[in-house]
Design a protein around this motif. Structure first.
Motif, mmCIF file in Angstrom:
data_model
loop_
_atom_site.group_PDB
_atom_site.id
_atom_site.type_symbol
_atom_site.label_atom_id
_atom_site.label_comp_id
_atom_site.label_asym_id
_atom_site.label_seq_id
_atom_site.Cartn_x
_atom_site.Cartn_y
_atom_site.Cartn_z
ATOM 1 N N ILE A 1 11.660 2.248 -10.213
ATOM 2 C CA ILE A 1 11.569 2.601 -8.799
ATOM 3 C C ILE A 1 11.160 4.065 -8.673
ATOM 4 C CG2 ILE A 1 12.872 2.885 -6.655
ATOM 5 C CD1 ILE A 1 12.371 0.006 -7.249
ATOM 6 N N ALA B 1 5.704 3.276 1.054
ATOM 7 C CA ALA B 1 6.241 3.167 -0.308
ATOM 8 C C ALA B 1 5.435 2.173 -1.128
ATOM 9 C CB ALA B 1 7.705 2.751 -0.253
ATOM 10 N N VAL C 1 3.008 3.142 -4.473
ATOM 11 C CA VAL C 1 3.168 2.533 -5.795
ATOM 12 C C VAL C 1 1.882 1.824 -6.208
ATOM 13 C CG1 VAL C 1 4.363 0.724 -7.070
ATOM 14 C CG2 VAL C 1 5.655 2.321 -5.694
ATOM 15 N N GLU D 1 10.179 -1.503 -4.092
ATOM 16 C CA GLU D 1 9.898 -0.108 -3.748
ATOM 17 C C GLU D 1 9.899 0.085 -2.235
ATOM 18 O OE1 GLU D 1 9.293 3.843 -4.619
ATOM 19 O OE2 GLU D 1 9.414 2.266 -6.121
ATOM 20 N N ASN E 1 12.926 2.356 -0.299
ATOM 21 C CA ASN E 1 12.526 3.522 0.488
ATOM 22 C C ASN E 1 12.683 3.274 1.984
ATOM 23 O OD1 ASN E 1 10.952 5.789 -1.274
ATOM 24 N ND2 ASN E 1 10.731 3.774 -2.212
#
Length: 219
Positions: free
Chosen positions: A71, A150, A154, A191, A195
């Motif tokens: 993460i 988020a 990623v 993720e 977040n």
């Protein structure tokens, strides 16, 4: 995600070091140092976030030799501090990861670029877009900047890493697609959730901790 073995040739390490230095210099120039020195709350958030990220990044799973996932948490930190201070906080967390032996010092610039800088800049870009569109509902900030930001950060970091691994011939395209890219959407969900929940909690209970939140827009 992060690189745990020295997989890249010297020329790429030099190139990423130059990119790393350029982004770091930009962050230094855009930081309001007087504000940082005068606001203990921001100092506590910066160092506290570094410790939390440093611990969070210890929890990882290996995919292929030299490649691991974890993460990030950089989106929440970026929305709390702004992207320049988020970069400093993330790099401090990366120092913790190096000290604990999770990642080698030789890959500090590469991992810093992928794990810290790319997510922070992508989150910042989405936040700027949300402001430009000028949504008047605070759910737009939570959803676009928190959850979606988020996931997008990623995805950008993952594609950057895959691109570097493929261009340098470390792994072939078939290996990257079947052992990494097809699982990338699964990484985006946790993720975004982690977040998004953190940003939602801060917005409800401690909105003053979100330096990028302009509450006047949602009244």
């Amino acid at each position: 995600m992060g690189l745990t073995n020295d997989l890249f040739p010297r020329w790429l390490l030099l190139l990423t070091a130059l990119l790393f230095a350029g982004v770091l210099l930009r962050a230094i120039r855009q930081t309001d140092w007087q504000w940082l020195r005068s606001e203990q709350r921001i100092q506590h958030c910066l160092f506290g976030a570094a410790v939390v990220l440093g611990f969070l990044w210890q929890l990882r799973a290996g995919l292929s030799p030299g490649l691991s996932i974890h993460i990030f948490g950089m989106t929440a930190v970026t929305l709390m501090l702004g992207w320049p201070l988020a970069v400093f906080s993330g790099l401090l967390a990366l120092v913790i990861v190096v000290i604990t032996g999770r990642e080698p010092l030789s890959l500090f610039a590469v991992n810093g670029l992928i794990t810290v800088m790319v997510p922070a800049l992508v989150t910042h870009g989405i936040m700027r877009w949300e402001r430009w569109v000028n949504f008047r509902n605070f759910f737009a900030y939570i959803f676009f900047c928190g959850f979606f930001g988020a996931g997008a950060s990623v995805a950008a970091a993952g594609l950057t890493m895959v691109g570097l691994l493929w261009l340098t011939g470390v792994y072939d395209w078939y290996h990257l697609v079947h052992d990494y890219l097809r699982y990338l959407p699964l990484f985006l969900l946790p993720e975004g959730f982690v977040n998004g929940v953190v940003v939602t909690g801060l917005m409800v209970f401690h909105p003053e901790l979100l330096a990028t939140l302009d509450e006047r827009r949602y009244r």
